[in-house]
Scaffold this motif. Structure first.
Motif, PDB file in Angstrom:
ATOM      1  N   ALA A 218       9.026  -5.731  -7.406  1.00  9.54           N
ATOM      2  CA  ALA A 218       9.872  -4.577  -7.714  1.00  9.54           C
ATOM      3  C   ALA A 218       9.405  -3.332  -6.975  1.00  9.54           C
ATOM      4  O   ALA A 218      10.202  -2.437  -6.684  1.00  9.54           O
ATOM      5  CB  ALA A 218       9.878  -4.317  -9.221  1.00  9.54           C
ATOM      6  N   SER A 219       8.103  -3.267  -6.663  1.00  7.22           N
ATOM      7  CA  SER A 219       7.563  -2.097  -5.973  1.00  7.22           C
ATOM      8  C   SER A 219       6.294  -2.498  -5.242  1.00  7.22           C
ATOM      9  O   SER A 219       5.784  -3.618  -5.384  1.00  7.22           O
ATOM     10  CB  SER A 219       7.269  -0.972  -6.965  1.00  7.22           C
ATOM     11  OG  SER A 219       6.159  -1.302  -7.769  1.00  7.22           O
ATOM     12  N   MET A 220       5.745  -1.552  -4.501  1.00 11.01           N
ATOM     13  CA  MET A 220       4.526  -1.783  -3.739  1.00 11.01           C
ATOM     14  C   MET A 220       3.310  -1.964  -4.641  1.00 11.01           C
ATOM     15  O   MET A 220       2.297  -2.542  -4.235  1.00 11.01           O
ATOM     16  CB  MET A 220       4.308  -0.589  -2.798  1.00 11.01           C
ATOM     17  CG  MET A 220       3.243  -0.792  -1.742  1.00 11.01           C
ATOM     18  SD  MET A 220       3.752  -1.880  -0.403  1.00 11.01           S
ATOM     19  CE  MET A 220       4.932  -0.827   0.457  1.00 11.01           C
ATOM     20  N   THR A 221       3.418  -1.505  -5.889  1.00 12.40           N
ATOM     21  CA  THR A 221       2.282  -1.502  -6.796  1.00 12.40           C
ATOM     22  C   THR A 221       1.673  -2.885  -6.980  1.00 12.40           C
ATOM     23  O   THR A 221       0.446  -3.031  -7.058  1.00 12.40           O
ATOM     24  CB  THR A 221       2.693  -0.951  -8.179  1.00 12.40           C
ATOM     25  OG1 THR A 221       3.370   0.290  -8.005  1.00 12.40           O
ATOM     26  CG2 THR A 221       1.487  -0.748  -9.067  1.00 12.40           C
ATOM     27  N   GLY A 222       2.506  -3.912  -7.051  1.00 12.16           N
ATOM     28  CA  GLY A 222       2.007  -5.249  -7.322  1.00 12.16           C
ATOM     29  C   GLY A 222       1.520  -6.012  -6.115  1.00 12.16           C
ATOM     30  O   GLY A 222       1.061  -7.159  -6.252  1.00 12.16           O
ATOM     31  N   LEU A 223       1.578  -5.426  -4.925  1.00 14.19           N
ATOM     32  CA  LEU A 223       1.227  -6.164  -3.711  1.00 14.19           C
ATOM     33  C   LEU A 223      -0.244  -6.562  -3.643  1.00 14.19           C
ATOM     34  O   LEU A 223      -0.539  -7.723  -3.313  1.00 14.19           O
ATOM     35  CB  LEU A 223       1.631  -5.358  -2.478  1.00 14.19           C
ATOM     36  CG  LEU A 223       1.435  -6.057  -1.130  1.00 14.19           C
ATOM     37  CD1 LEU A 223       2.236  -7.351  -1.062  1.00 14.19           C
ATOM     38  CD2 LEU A 223       1.835  -5.123   0.019  1.00 14.19           C
ATOM     39  N   PRO A 224      -1.199  -5.675  -3.907  1.00 13.27           N
ATOM     40  CA  PRO A 224      -2.597  -6.109  -3.823  1.00 13.27           C
ATOM     41  C   PRO A 224      -2.924  -7.293  -4.731  1.00 13.27           C
ATOM     42  O   PRO A 224      -3.639  -8.216  -4.333  1.00 13.27           O
ATOM     43  CB  PRO A 224      -3.374  -4.852  -4.247  1.00 13.27           C
ATOM     44  CG  PRO A 224      -2.484  -3.721  -3.871  1.00 13.27           C
ATOM     45  CD  PRO A 224      -1.098  -4.220  -4.171  1.00 13.27           C
ATOM     46  N   GLU A 225      -2.380  -7.277  -5.943  1.00 17.40           N
ATOM     47  CA  GLU A 225      -2.623  -8.393  -6.856  1.00 17.40           C
ATOM     48  C   GLU A 225      -2.015  -9.679  -6.322  1.00 17.40           C
ATOM     49  O   GLU A 225      -2.631 -10.752  -6.403  1.00 17.40           O
ATOM     50  CB  GLU A 225      -2.045  -8.084  -8.236  1.00 17.40           C
ATOM     51  CG  GLU A 225      -2.272  -9.213  -9.249  1.00 17.40           C
ATOM     52  CD  GLU A 225      -1.603  -8.955 -10.582  1.00 17.40           C
ATOM     53  OE1 GLU A 225      -1.585  -9.875 -11.406  1.00 17.40           O
ATOM     54  OE2 GLU A 225      -1.083  -7.842 -10.782  1.00 17.40           O
ATOM     55  N   LEU A 226      -0.803  -9.596  -5.761  1.00 19.37           N
ATOM     56  CA  LEU A 226      -0.163 -10.784  -5.202  1.00 19.37           C
ATOM     57  C   LEU A 226      -0.972 -11.338  -4.037  1.00 19.37           C
ATOM     58  O   LEU A 226      -1.192 -12.554  -3.942  1.00 19.37           O
ATOM     59  CB  LEU A 226       1.260 -10.454  -4.749  1.00 19.37           C
ATOM     60  CG  LEU A 226       2.001 -11.580  -4.018  1.00 19.37           C
ATOM     61  CD1 LEU A 226       2.147 -12.812  -4.914  1.00 19.37           C
ATOM     62  CD2 LEU A 226       3.372 -11.107  -3.533  1.00 19.37           C
ATOM     63  N   VAL A 227      -1.411 -10.472  -3.149  1.00 12.90           N
ATOM     64  CA  VAL A 227      -2.220 -10.916  -2.010  1.00 12.90           C
ATOM     65  C   VAL A 227      -3.503 -11.581  -2.499  1.00 12.90           C
ATOM     66  O   VAL A 227      -3.942 -12.606  -1.966  1.00 12.90           O
ATOM     67  CB  VAL A 227      -2.545  -9.734  -1.073  1.00 12.90           C
ATOM     68  CG1 VAL A 227      -3.566 -10.146  -0.016  1.00 12.90           C
ATOM     69  CG2 VAL A 227      -1.270  -9.236  -0.404  1.00 12.90           C
ATOM     70  N   SER A 228      -4.102 -11.017  -3.540  1.00  8.72           N
ATOM     71  CA  SER A 228      -5.313 -11.610  -4.113  1.00  8.72           C
ATOM     72  C   SER A 228      -5.022 -12.996  -4.660  1.00  8.72           C
ATOM     73  O   SER A 228      -5.806 -13.935  -4.461  1.00  8.72           O
ATOM     74  CB  SER A 228      -5.861 -10.697  -5.214  1.00  8.72           C
ATOM     75  OG  SER A 228      -6.995 -11.270  -5.818  1.00  8.72           O
ATOM     76  N   ARG A 229      -3.896 -13.160  -5.357  1.00 10.29           N
ATOM     77  CA  ARG A 229      -3.522 -14.468  -5.906  1.00 10.29           C
ATOM     78  C   ARG A 229      -3.248 -15.468  -4.795  1.00 10.29           C
ATOM     79  O   ARG A 229      -3.635 -16.631  -4.871  1.00 10.29           O
ATOM     80  CB  ARG A 229      -2.293 -14.347  -6.811  1.00 10.29           C
ATOM     81  CG  ARG A 229      -2.515 -13.533  -8.081  1.00 10.29           C
ATOM     82  CD  ARG A 229      -1.579 -13.959  -9.214  1.00 10.29           C
ATOM     83  NE  ARG A 229      -0.227 -14.175  -8.792  1.00 10.29           N
ATOM     84  CZ  ARG A 229       0.738 -13.265  -8.853  1.00 10.29           C
ATOM     85  NH1 ARG A 229       0.442 -12.036  -9.283  1.00 10.29           N
ATOM     86  NH2 ARG A 229       1.953 -13.538  -8.477  1.00 10.29           N
ATOM     87  N   LEU A 230      -2.582 -15.006  -3.747  1.00 10.08           N
ATOM     88  CA  LEU A 230      -2.293 -15.893  -2.620  1.00 10.08           C
ATOM     89  C   LEU A 230      -3.583 -16.364  -1.957  1.00 10.08           C
ATOM     90  O   LEU A 230      -3.729 -17.529  -1.600  1.00 10.08           O
ATOM     91  CB  LEU A 230      -1.408 -15.182  -1.597  1.00 10.08           C
ATOM     92  CG  LEU A 230       0.040 -14.927  -2.001  1.00 10.08           C
ATOM     93  CD1 LEU A 230       0.715 -13.995  -1.009  1.00 10.08           C
ATOM     94  CD2 LEU A 230       0.808 -16.236  -2.096  1.00 10.08           C
TER      95      LEU A 230
END
Length: 246
Positions: A218-230
Motif C-alpha cells: 500500500a505504501s513505501m513503509t512496508g518495503l524494508p520488511e518485505l525485502v527482509s522476508r524475501l
C-alpha cells in the motif's frame, strides 16, 4: 533467495509526477475551451501523444509538442501565437516544478541503501530526469542511475548485465505494472508494485495473477520488511492482497 540489488522507479514512486501533468491538462483544456469541450481535447491530445511517442519519447518536452500539434488540429490552424505561448508557459512551469518526495521515500531509500545496492531506473527526457534526481536529495544512495527511453524486457536485461546482477536476485519497485513490474517478472526477477493515487492511461495494465514473485504494498513503509522476508525466504506471512499479493 538472496537479494543483491533493488531497483526503484522515480516518477510517482519516489516523487510526485502524474498530478503535475493532470493539473496542466486541466489548464490546457481551459485554454482550448472556446474551441472544444474538455473530453474532446483530452481524447485528441492522448491520440497525438501516442502517435508521437516513437518520435518524441516520454516527458514534458514531448507532451508540449503534442499539445501544440493538438491545438493546431482542434482549431483548424486558428490557434493564436499568444495561445501557443501560453501552452509553452505551461510546459516551462512543469519543468520548474519543485521535486516533492512521496511519504517515507527518503527514509526507505536510506534504510535499504545500508545493506543493498540500489539502482534508479526511470524513463523520460534526460535533462528533466537528471534535474529531478539531483533535486531529490537521493542521488547519493544509488549505485547506478539509468534514464532510459523505454522500460521493457530488453532494457532491464541490459541494465542488469551492466550491473552484474542476476535477474532472480533483483527486486524492482514501482507504481506501473506495465513498465516496472511485468518486464522484470518476465526476466525472472521480483516485482513490488506500490500504486500511486493516479496512473497515466498508457501505463495501466492488469496485475499478474497468482505470481509468486509479484508483491503489492500500500505504501513505501512496508518495503524494508518485505525485502527482509524475501532475503530470509519467509514470504508466507504478512499482509496479503487479492491474488496472493502481500
Amino acid at each position: 533467495m538472496t537479494i543483491d540489488s533493488i531497483g526503484f522507479d522515480a516518477d510517482d514512486t519516489l516523487w510526485h509526477n502524474e498530478v503535475i501533468f493532470e493539473e496542466t491538462h486541466d489548464r490546457y483544456c481551459e485554454l482550448l475551451s472556446r474551441y472544444h469541450d474538455a473530453r474532446t481535447v483530452e481524447t485528441t491530445l492522448h491520440r497525438t501523444e501516442m502517435r508521437n511517442l516513437e518520435l518524441f519519447g516520454y516527458g514534458i518536452k514531448g507532451f508540449a509538442l503534442s499539445s501544440i500539434e493538438t491545438a493546431i488540429r482542434l482549431t483548424d490552424g486558428k490557434i493564436s501565437a499568444e495561445e501557443i505561448r501560453s501552452i509553452l508557459d505551461l510546459a516551462k512551469a512543469m519543468m520548474r516544478h519543485p521535486v516533492e518526495l512521496l511519504p517515507d521515500a527518503a527514509t526507505t531509500v536510506r534504510r535499504l541503501a545500508q545493506d543493498h545496492h540500489l539502482i534508479l531506473i526511470t524513463k523520460g527526457d534526460l535533462r528533466d530526469q537528471q534535474r529531478k534526481i539531483a533535486k531529490s536529495g537521493l542521488a547519493g544512495y544509488f549505485t547506478h542511475t539509468e534514464v532510459v527511453a523505454e522500460k521493457d524486457r530488453e532494457t532491464y536485461a541490459r541494465i542488469l548485465e551492466r550491473a552484474r546482477v542476476r535477474p532472480e536476485r533483483f527486486v524492482m519497485v514501482g507504481n506501473s505494472i506495465k513498465s516496472d513490474i511485468l518486464p522484470v517478472l518476465d526476466l525472472g526477477g521480483i516485482g513490488v508494485h506500490i500504486p500511486y493515487q493516479t496512473t497515466w492511461v498508457h501505463e495501466r495494465a492488469e496485475s499478474p495473477e497468482n505470481h509468486d514473485r509479484f508483491f503489492e504494498l500500500a505504501s513505501m513503509t512496508g518495503l524494508p520488511e518485505l525485502v527482509s522476508r524475501l532475503s530470509s525466504g519467509h514470504t508466507a506471512t504478512g499482509p496479503r492482497g487479492p491474488n496472493g499479493r502481500p
